[in-house]
Enzyme design. Structure first.
Site, mmCIF file in Angstrom:
data_model
loop_
_atom_site.group_PDB
_atom_site.id
_atom_site.type_symbol
_atom_site.label_atom_id
_atom_site.label_comp_id
_atom_site.label_asym_id
_atom_site.label_seq_id
_atom_site.Cartn_x
_atom_site.Cartn_y
_atom_site.Cartn_z
ATOM 1 N N ASP A 236 88.234 -44.008 3.278
ATOM 2 C CA ASP A 236 87.727 -45.369 3.193
ATOM 3 C C ASP A 236 88.911 -46.304 3.426
ATOM 4 O O ASP A 236 90.075 -45.868 3.508
ATOM 5 C CB ASP A 236 87.081 -45.597 1.825
ATOM 6 C CG ASP A 236 86.050 -46.720 1.840
ATOM 7 O OD1 ASP A 236 86.010 -47.502 2.811
ATOM 8 O OD2 ASP A 236 85.273 -46.817 0.862
ATOM 9 N N HIS B 43 86.598 -51.585 -4.415
ATOM 10 C CA HIS B 43 87.321 -52.560 -3.611
ATOM 11 C C HIS B 43 88.359 -53.300 -4.457
ATOM 12 O O HIS B 43 89.391 -53.739 -3.940
ATOM 13 C CB HIS B 43 86.354 -53.584 -3.001
ATOM 14 C CG HIS B 43 85.468 -53.018 -1.942
ATOM 15 N ND1 HIS B 43 84.297 -52.358 -2.219
ATOM 16 C CD2 HIS B 43 85.594 -52.996 -0.588
ATOM 17 C CE1 HIS B 43 83.738 -51.964 -1.094
ATOM 18 N NE2 HIS B 43 84.501 -52.341 -0.093
#
Length: 607
Positions: free
Chosen positions: A330, A257
């Site tokens: 993702d 992330h």
């Protein structure tokens, strides 16, 4: 795609009927499934072929995007949408880009309660199905309901402790049941796609992003659990599931992330460690596989993340593993995929690499225009575009989204959080709690009339645990200290322990003194409580690895989850109304020396 599909004529008529039905729906209401009758079976590929033939290039490209939208309902303007999309309401976003799907989060206000979620789902489907177009394609409505640490929809929806807890329980039947119940409840709320199960094999105890989201550090156990959950979601509940994160995110100490992880596994290690759960998912008929934003040099030495790697997505996943379903990225807002290229270029490169759908691009106008330009210039061939859209349409048809795009709000109470579902969740969770140490035979604790201090991580966690012990006759005191206790909080908890018969202290990633607990306060709290001489029970409410940093603790339980369903279960174990039967689904290495095992896979005590 299954052989039971629609003829061109019947599908056109059916789609028109659905569109008319949608036009008559209010945003907060929904027609029951009976209002959208099952479409008759006919020639194979009928709906997909006829729909694809009538779509514009703009509509085809729109099907390749799944985006988050802000707002509690479909038609109310929300200013947070404007910087991202140039329009204010979620319905306008869907129409502007002919979106293939939407994804729900708490932070977008998409998930408030079952009635609200159902109204939003139906309103967004109405927007998709009533566009001024020759085609009417319903949406994938998605969320990340892995359970455990990644849970988007809370109570009254039934909660489970998550993947690693199920791995500790060792029951593929329980894993499948948990997926079925979760899937049935999502479907009742109009959510037809779950980005689960996590199919990573967590072989790195310092993994900051996967951890308990993984079933196990053992590839065989992880594969068995993944296969069972795919069948639970898809075969039993009738929603799409997505195995993630290909080619495997289990051996990294970097969070994709915020950074760009590198996986140093050899090709042979990938075959032995990372691949089995994805192969199991494919063998179980998985609808979708999600990519990982990480560098895997043994599979592609270009330096690109797997999400942008043609050797990994097309060569390995499509070619070698033979995967025929939808490949979804993702989130493209994650830093791990944004380090090398701009957001518009990332979108084109992901599709060129082999992805079919792009999740959560942070630059929708730019990315949408870039993909259109790539098609017009031939960088993405029209045949490739049609192949991607075909896979998306086949998923929507075969999963029943075309025939039944709307959810029935009058059926929610008979599906979501029913007594039967809640009882199943309790029974399953009772089989997951793992007793790792009981050197002083403190457990089971004689709770009747005992004064017990409950301290450590979590306002809800400590109170839920205290309430559970109180049900068994304990007189409880709660001193919540958080994930990074101050010296004053530690001193207060230690002082409170002096008047107690026993102490139960909860930890949450106490091993992570770099992020979760930079002061090392959790470790200090446990050590000072042990020094009081009182019986102390340590309960790790997330990663089971905390014991490696608390080796002096004689009594240690692992729940793998701070969800109330897991905390209530551990209270029953502490009091002895339930005997612990969970087995470690991972190796717990010695702190600072991952080559040495402190507690091995399969370890677990009982009484």
């Amino acid at each position: 795609m299954s052989g039971s599909v629609l003829s061109r004529r019947s599908v056109i008529a059916g789609a028109a009927g659905v569109a008319l039905l949608g036009a008559g729906l209010s945003t907060a209401a929904a027609a029951p499934p009976s209002a959208a009758p099952p479409l008759p079976p006919a020639a194979e590929h009928g709906w997909v072929t006829s729909t694809l033939a009538r779509m514009t290039t703009e509509e085809k490209v729109g099907q390749l995007f799944i985006q988050n939208v802000y707002g509690k309902d479909a038609t109310t303007p929300d200013a947070r949408n404007i910087p991202l999309y140039g329009v204010a309401s979620p319905a306008e976003v869907v129409r502007k880009y002919h979106l293939g799907g939407v994804i729900y989060f708490a932070w977008t206000d998409s998930v408030q309660n079952p009635q609200q979620i159902t109204g939003l789902s139906n309103g967004l489907q109405q927007a998709a199905l009533t566009q001024d177009s020759k085609v009417h394609v319903p949406l994938q409505v998605a969320t990340d309901q892995e359970q455990g640490v990644v849970t988007r929809i809370g109570p009254p929806a039934t909660q489970f402790p998550g993947s690693m807890a199920l791995g500790a329980g060792r029951s593929t039947d329980d894993a499948r049941t948990a997926a079925r119940i979760t899937g049935e409840e999502l479907k009742a709320m109009g959510v037809n796609t779950d980005f689960a199960p996590d199919s990573d094999v967590n072989v790195n105890a310092l993994n900051p992003v996967i951890g308990t989201r993984s079933f196990s550090s053992d590839p065989g156990l992880a594969a068995d659990m993944v296969g069972a959950q795919v069948r639970g979601y898809q075969d039993d509940a009738g929603i799409s599931s997505s195995a993630k994160h290909f080619p495997g995110h289990g051996d990294t100490a970097t969070d994709s992330h915020v950074a760009f992880p590198i996986i140093t596994h050899t090709r042979q290690q990938w075959e032995q460690v990372d691949a089995p759960p994805f192969k199991a998912a494919i063998a179980s008929g998985i609808d979708m596989i999600m990519t990982a934003h990480l560098n895997f040099p043994a599979l592609d030495d270009s330096g690109d993340p797997a999400t942008l790697s043609r050797p990994i997505l097309t060569g390995l996943l499509r070619g070698e593993l033979g995967y025929k379903g939808v490949i979804v990225t993702d989130s493209l807002a994650m830093q791990g995929v944004r380090d090398l290229y701009g957001d518009a270029e990332v979108a084109v490169r992901a599709l060129s690499a082999g992805a079919d759908q792009l999740l959560m691009t942070p630059a929708m106008d730019d990315a949408y225009a870039a993909v259109l330009d790539a098609v017009h210039t031939g960088r993405i061939s029209r045949a490739d575009l049609d192949a991607k859209v075909t896979r998306v349409l086949e998923l929507k048809y075969s999963r029943g989204i075309v025939a039944h795009p709307y959810a029935d709000p009058t059926a929610l109470d008979s599906v979501v959080g029913t007594p039967e579902h809640l009882a199943a969740a309790d029974a399953i969770t009772d089989r997951t709690t793992t007793l790792v140490k009981n050197d002083t035979h403190t457990l089971p604790l004689a709770t009747s009339g005992a004064k017990v201090l409950v301290t450590g991580y979590g306002v809800t966690t400590t109170q839920t645990l205290a309430d559970g012990l109180a049900k068994q006759g304990a007189v409880t005191t709660v001193k919540q200290t958080g994930t990074s206790p101050t010296d004053a909080q530690v001193a207060s908890a230690v002082a409170a322990a002096a008047t107690q018969d026993a102490v139960v202290v909860t930890t949450m990633k106490a091993w992570d003194t770099s992020v979760t607990d930079p002061r090392g306060g959790q470790q200090k709290l446990v050590k000072q409580l042990l020094a009081t001489g009182k019986p102390v029970v340590v309960v790790a409410t997330r990663d089971p690895y905390d014991i490696a940093y608390l080796t002096q603790a004689p009594t240690y339980l692992a729940t793998y989850s701070y969800s109330p369903v897991a905390i209530e279960a551990v209270a029953r174990v502490i009091g002895g109304t339930v005997a612990p039967t969970g087995k470690l689904p991972v190796d717990i290495p010695v702190a600072g020396d991952p080559s040495r095992v402190l507690y091995p896979f399969g370890h677990g005590l009982t009484y």
